[in-house]
Design an enzyme around this catalytic site. Structure first.
Site, PDB file in Angstrom:
ATOM      1  N   HIS A  72       0.891  -1.084   0.065  1.00  0.00           N
ATOM      2  CA  HIS A  72      -0.007  -0.099  -0.046  1.00  0.00           C
ATOM      3  C   HIS A  72       0.723   1.434   0.103  1.00  0.00           C
ATOM      4  O   HIS A  72       1.880   1.265   0.746  1.00  0.00           O
ATOM      5  CB  HIS A  72      -1.015  -0.076   1.367  1.00  0.00           C
ATOM      6  CG  HIS A  72      -2.159  -0.868   1.169  1.00  0.00           C
ATOM      7  ND1 HIS A  72      -3.204  -0.423   1.661  1.00  0.00           N
ATOM      8  CD2 HIS A  72      -2.097  -2.215   0.534  1.00  0.00           C
ATOM      9  CE1 HIS A  72      -4.278  -1.630   1.369  1.00  0.00           C
ATOM     10  NE2 HIS A  72      -3.544  -2.502   0.687  1.00  0.00           N
ATOM     11  N   TYR A 203      -9.575   5.218   7.327  1.00  0.00           N
ATOM     12  CA  TYR A 203      -9.828   5.472   8.951  1.00  0.00           C
ATOM     13  C   TYR A 203     -10.806   6.719   9.004  1.00  0.00           C
ATOM     14  O   TYR A 203     -10.680   7.657   8.569  1.00  0.00           O
ATOM     15  CB  TYR A 203      -8.699   6.017   9.524  1.00  0.00           C
ATOM     16  CG  TYR A 203      -7.450   5.038   9.850  1.00  0.00           C
ATOM     17  CD1 TYR A 203      -6.467   4.419   8.473  1.00  0.00           C
ATOM     18  CD2 TYR A 203      -6.981   4.260  10.878  1.00  0.00           C
ATOM     19  CE1 TYR A 203      -5.613   3.485   8.685  1.00  0.00           C
ATOM     20  CE2 TYR A 203      -6.086   3.309  11.052  1.00  0.00           C
ATOM     21  CZ  TYR A 203      -5.304   2.845   9.759  1.00  0.00           C
ATOM     22  OH  TYR A 203      -4.535   2.135  10.099  1.00  0.00           O
ATOM     23  N   PRO A 293      -4.836  -0.766  18.498  1.00  0.00           N
ATOM     24  CA  PRO A 293      -4.545  -0.951  17.089  1.00  0.00           C
ATOM     25  C   PRO A 293      -4.644   0.292  16.161  1.00  0.00           C
ATOM     26  O   PRO A 293      -4.233  -0.057  14.881  1.00  0.00           O
ATOM     27  CB  PRO A 293      -5.659  -2.116  16.669  1.00  0.00           C
ATOM     28  CG  PRO A 293      -6.612  -1.935  17.826  1.00  0.00           C
ATOM     29  CD  PRO A 293      -6.094  -1.164  18.924  1.00  0.00           C
ATOM     30  N   LYS A 297       0.628  -0.804  15.193  1.00  0.00           N
ATOM     31  CA  LYS A 297       1.755  -0.882  15.567  1.00  0.00           C
ATOM     32  C   LYS A 297       2.382  -2.149  16.259  1.00  0.00           C
ATOM     33  O   LYS A 297       3.635  -2.454  16.422  1.00  0.00           O
ATOM     34  CB  LYS A 297       2.582   0.331  16.339  1.00  0.00           C
ATOM     35  CG  LYS A 297       2.502   1.526  15.597  1.00  0.00           C
ATOM     36  CD  LYS A 297       3.577   1.761  14.959  1.00  0.00           C
ATOM     37  CE  LYS A 297       4.075   2.785  13.789  1.00  0.00           C
ATOM     38  NZ  LYS A 297       3.783   2.062  12.339  1.00  0.00           N
ATOM     39  N   TYR A 385       3.747   6.180  10.452  1.00  0.00           N
ATOM     40  CA  TYR A 385       2.763   4.780   9.998  1.00  0.00           C
ATOM     41  C   TYR A 385       3.576   3.820   9.301  1.00  0.00           C
ATOM     42  O   TYR A 385       3.493   2.793   9.525  1.00  0.00           O
ATOM     43  CB  TYR A 385       1.679   5.591   9.171  1.00  0.00           C
ATOM     44  CG  TYR A 385       0.585   4.635   8.884  1.00  0.00           C
ATOM     45  CD1 TYR A 385      -0.560   4.606   9.878  1.00  0.00           C
ATOM     46  CD2 TYR A 385       0.506   3.843   7.884  1.00  0.00           C
ATOM     47  CE1 TYR A 385      -1.375   3.512   9.517  1.00  0.00           C
ATOM     48  CE2 TYR A 385      -0.343   2.893   7.431  1.00  0.00           C
ATOM     49  CZ  TYR A 385      -1.427   2.549   8.525  1.00  0.00           C
ATOM     50  OH  TYR A 385      -2.465   1.670   8.145  1.00  0.00           O
TER      51      TYR A 385
HETATM   52  P1  RFL Z   1       0.956 -12.999  20.810  1.00  0.00           P
HETATM   53  O1  RFL Z   1       0.648 -12.765  19.499  1.00  0.00           O
HETATM   54  O2  RFL Z   1       0.068 -12.722  21.892  1.00  0.00           O
HETATM   55  O3  RFL Z   1       1.632 -14.357  21.059  1.00  0.00           O
HETATM   56  C1  RFL Z   1       1.957 -14.797  22.519  1.00  0.00           C
HETATM   57  C2  RFL Z   1       1.875 -16.431  22.195  1.00  0.00           C
HETATM   58  O4  RFL Z   1       2.176 -16.925  23.743  1.00  0.00           O
HETATM   59  C3  RFL Z   1       1.099 -17.959  24.064  1.00  0.00           C
HETATM   60  N1  RFL Z   1       1.088 -17.967  25.308  1.00  0.00           N
HETATM   61  C4  RFL Z   1       1.713 -18.896  26.228  1.00  0.00           C
HETATM   62  N2  RFL Z   1       2.527 -19.724  25.785  1.00  0.00           N
HETATM   63  C5  RFL Z   1       2.841 -20.725  26.828  1.00  0.00           C
HETATM   64  N3  RFL Z   1       2.596 -20.673  28.094  1.00  0.00           N
HETATM   65  C6  RFL Z   1       1.968 -19.467  28.431  1.00  0.00           C
HETATM   66  N4  RFL Z   1       1.459 -19.526  29.588  1.00  0.00           N
HETATM   67  C7  RFL Z   1       1.298 -18.784  27.529  1.00  0.00           C
HETATM   68  N5  RFL Z   1       0.380 -17.506  27.580  1.00  0.00           N
HETATM   69  C8  RFL Z   1       0.460 -17.328  26.312  1.00  0.00           C
HETATM   70  C9  RFL Z   1      -0.129 -17.449  23.455  1.00  0.00           C
HETATM   71  O5  RFL Z   1      -1.071 -18.474  23.054  1.00  0.00           O
HETATM   72  C10 RFL Z   1       0.364 -16.765  21.996  1.00  0.00           C
HETATM   73  O6  RFL Z   1       0.725 -17.838  21.007  1.00  0.00           O
HETATM   74  O7  RFL Z   1       2.209 -11.953  21.188  1.00  0.00           O
HETATM   75  P2  RFL Z   1       3.484 -11.361  20.250  1.00  0.00           P
HETATM   76  O8  RFL Z   1       4.120 -12.756  19.614  1.00  0.00           O
HETATM   77  O9  RFL Z   1       4.276 -10.758  21.058  1.00  0.00           O
HETATM   78  O10 RFL Z   1       2.666 -10.685  19.060  1.00  0.00           O
HETATM   79  C11 RFL Z   1       2.402  -9.476  19.303  1.00  0.00           C
HETATM   80  C12 RFL Z   1       1.114  -9.417  18.189  1.00  0.00           C
HETATM   81  O11 RFL Z   1       0.092 -10.323  18.421  1.00  0.00           O
HETATM   82  C13 RFL Z   1       0.279  -7.775  18.489  1.00  0.00           C
HETATM   83  O12 RFL Z   1       0.967  -6.863  18.744  1.00  0.00           O
HETATM   84  C14 RFL Z   1      -0.583  -7.419  17.341  1.00  0.00           C
HETATM   85  O13 RFL Z   1      -1.704  -8.607  17.154  1.00  0.00           O
HETATM   86  C15 RFL Z   1      -1.181  -6.394  17.480  1.00  0.00           C
HETATM   87  N6  RFL Z   1      -2.170  -6.003  16.425  1.00  0.00           N
HETATM   88  C16 RFL Z   1      -1.598  -5.178  15.269  1.00  0.00           C
HETATM   89  N7  RFL Z   1      -0.280  -5.150  15.113  1.00  0.00           N
HETATM   90  C17 RFL Z   1       0.461  -4.736  13.983  1.00  0.00           C
HETATM   91  O14 RFL Z   1       1.617  -4.396  13.817  1.00  0.00           O
HETATM   92  N8  RFL Z   1      -0.397  -4.304  13.011  1.00  0.00           N
HETATM   93  C18 RFL Z   1      -1.822  -4.346  12.956  1.00  0.00           C
HETATM   94  O15 RFL Z   1      -2.458  -4.083  11.862  1.00  0.00           O
HETATM   95  C19 RFL Z   1      -2.461  -4.726  14.078  1.00  0.00           C
HETATM   96  N9  RFL Z   1      -3.835  -4.816  14.218  1.00  0.00           N
HETATM   97  C20 RFL Z   1      -3.729  -5.963  16.386  1.00  0.00           C
HETATM   98  C21 RFL Z   1      -4.262  -5.559  15.376  1.00  0.00           C
HETATM   99  C22 RFL Z   1      -4.286  -6.627  17.360  1.00  0.00           C
HETATM  100  C23 RFL Z   1      -5.737  -6.776  17.598  1.00  0.00           C
HETATM  101  N10 RFL Z   1      -5.990  -7.379  18.396  1.00  0.00           N
HETATM  102  C24 RFL Z   1      -7.122  -8.778  18.495  1.00  0.00           C
HETATM  103  C25 RFL Z   1      -5.344  -7.601  19.756  1.00  0.00           C
HETATM  104  C26 RFL Z   1      -5.625  -5.509  15.231  1.00  0.00           C
HETATM  105  C27 RFL Z   1      -6.304  -6.178  16.273  1.00  0.00           C
HETATM  106  C28 RFL Z   1      -7.791  -6.336  16.319  1.00  0.00           C
HETATM  107  C1  PHB Z   2      -5.913  -4.662   9.926  1.00  0.00           C
HETATM  108  O1  PHB Z   2      -5.664  -5.114   8.734  1.00  0.00           O
HETATM  109  O2  PHB Z   2      -6.388  -5.598  10.490  1.00  0.00           O
HETATM  110  C2  PHB Z   2      -5.572  -3.327  10.547  1.00  0.00           C
HETATM  111  C3  PHB Z   2      -4.992  -2.513   9.772  1.00  0.00           C
HETATM  112  C4  PHB Z   2      -4.588  -1.292  10.422  1.00  0.00           C
HETATM  113  C5  PHB Z   2      -4.583  -0.833  11.538  1.00  0.00           C
HETATM  114  C6  PHB Z   2      -5.435  -2.069  12.326  1.00  0.00           C
HETATM  115  C7  PHB Z   2      -5.699  -3.104  11.940  1.00  0.00           C
HETATM  116  O3  PHB Z   2      -4.492   0.293  12.206  1.00  0.00           O
END
Ligand code: RFL
Ligand code: PHB
Length: 392
Positions: A72, A203, A293, A297, A385
């Site tokens: 993008h 957004y 989110p 980041k 961004y």
């Molecule tokens: P995770 O992905 O939470 O992975 C942690 C892992 O540890 C396991 N775990 C355990 N394992 C063993 N023993 C235990 N006691 C444990 N407890 C937990 C879990 O099952 C899991 O597999 O952390 P990690 O690896 O640090 O990754 C971070 C990312 O997942 C997170 O920052 C992103 O998803 C945030 N996020 C976004 N980040 C972006 O860079 N770009 C985005 O567009 C973006 N959009 C988002 C997001 C997060 C969202 N939600 C649902 C929180 C959009 C959403 C809606």
């Molecule tokens: C996504 O594609 O899930 C997404 C993209 C941008 C954001 C948050 C989530 O700021």
């Protein structure tokens, strides 16, 4: 069992750490409490900064990302019924890529499993129960867990605490320095079998609340709506979701209504644990910090932490030099706080705050107006961004 680095959590942080260590000739075992299927299907992030894509490419795990990721070059900010494009690439020379987090996780798991068993240890252990860390301030920390009812112990030199916000590693550290802000709203997120409403992300700030239109492919839309922090998704039948999306995004027929096949509520929080190291236990990714989110980041900050941690460990094993490990938290926190600031700012500018008075409302619109008309302000948004430079 014995390995060099025990890693808790098979999310993007833990898997990437394990893979980068493997490339540097360092053994590790990832211990995950969920099943492989669960972690590969967990729907979360979607947007990768160019630096994150480059990191995955340098690590040799970006073949599918290159084929299927959608590059993008801009985003749209929409308010008061009008859209304004922020030309990210024109302003910064960089791009962002849409590629689902679960796809990154699948690619990393495939790479780890392809490396096979090392000194009798599997690269990843799924479905581990009762995971606990011990003796982290000694020279030989230990991870214990049960698998199929059998108690197991993993001796290691270091532990990577990559177990996300609800994991067990952070609570194992005493006297944490924590900074936190909880927002009075959440996001309801859906996946729909429908063409994205636009080629770029939208957004939207609306008096009824924020909305975001993003995507996973040319036939799958990812859409988000600001909702109450304790919202029950059952109160959101499909018709209500489409209705709100049409209104808040200001879209007509270009917003195609497809089958909704995933629905979930994400609370919004800013959180930093500055104690990212305790003895030989290192926290990385969501275990140490959470962002709302809106700035996309979270996963990108996690990847940046892992770059520093993997290099620090590599330096330790190559030259017995602990210099980079000793500076791990300091190096990461500089970038983390900038990611926090940006995510907090995007969130504040775009959401509806209940109880905001007309003054605050006008300031919010003035800020958006400024960002969308001043090249300086637009560039500030764009360079954050697409991702600030890595610290090392
Ligand atoms: P995770 O992905 O939470 O992975 C942690 C892992 O540890 C396991 N775990 C355990 N394992 C063993 N023993 C235990 N006691 C444990 N407890 C937990 C879990 O099952 C899991 O597999 O952390 P990690 O690896 O640090 O990754 C971070 C990312 O997942 C997170 O920052 C992103 O998803 C945030 N996020 C976004 N980040 C972006 O860079 N770009 C985005 O567009 C973006 N959009 C988002 C997001 C997060 C969202 N939600 C649902 C929180 C959009 C959403 C809606
Ligand atoms: C996504 O594609 O899930 C997404 C993209 C941008 C954001 C948050 C989530 O700021």
């Amino acid at each position: 069992m014995r390995t060099q680095v025990g890693i808790i959590g098979a999310g993007p942080s833990g898997l990437l750490l394990s893979h980068l260590l493997h490339l540097a000739g360092i053994d590790s075992v990832v211990i995950e409490n969920r099943s492989r299927r669960y972690v590969e299907e967990r729907v979360r992030a979607g947007l990768l900064e160019q630096g994150s894509v480059d990191t995955l490419a340098e690590a040799g795990v970006a073949d599918r990302l290159r084929r299927e990721g959608l590059a993008h070059h801009g985003i749209e900010l929409r308010y008061d019924g009008t859209g304004h494009r922020i030309p990210l690439t024109e302003l910064t020379g960089r791009t962002v890529t849409i590629y689902g987090q679960q796809e990154v996780v699948k690619d990393l798991i495939a790479a780890r499993l392809a490396a096979g068993t090392v000194r009798g240890n599997p690269p990843v252990i799924f479905d581990a129960a009762d995971v606990a860390v011990h003796d982290v301030t000694s020279g030989s920390p230990r991870v214990t867990f049960t698998r199929d009812g059998v108690a197991q112990s993993l001796d290691c030199d270091f532990i990577g605490g990559c177990d996300g916000f609800h994991g067990i590693c952070r609570p194992a550290i005493p006297d944490l320095a924590v900074f936190e802000r909880v927002y009075p709203f959440a996001w309801l997120g859906i996946l729909s079998r429908s063409r994205p409403v636009s080629e770029e992300l939208i957004y939207a700030r609306h008096r009824d609340g924020f909305a975001l239109a993003t995507m996973r492919s040319n036939s799958i839309s990812r859409l988000y709506l600001q909702c109450a922090p304790d919202e029950d998704p059952a109160l959101w039948p499909d018709a209500r979701i489409w209705d709100e999306l049409h209104r808040r995004l200001g879209c007509g027929s270009e917003l195609e209504e497809g089958e909704i096949f995933q629905k979930g509520v994400t609370p919004m929080r800013s959180f930093v644990c500055e104690t990212m190291r305790h003895g030989r236990l290192f926290l990385a990714g969501d275990a140490a910090h959470i962002v709302p989110p809106t700035g996309a980041k979270g996963m990108n900050l996690a990847i940046a932490d892992i770059r520093v941690l993997a290099r620090g460990l590599e330096r330790f094993y190559r030259r017995q030099d602990t210099g980079l490990l000793d500076r791990y938290a300091e190096i990461c926190l500089r970038r983390i706080w900038k990611g926090q600031r940006f995510s907090w700012w995007m969130t504040s500018m775009l959401h509806r705050f209940d109880g905001a008075d007309p003054f605050e409302h006008r300031v919010q619109v003035a800020e958006l107006d400024y960002v969308c008309t001043s090249t300086a302000a637009m560039t500030t948004l764009a360079e954050n961004y697409v991702g600030l430079p890595f610290e090392v």
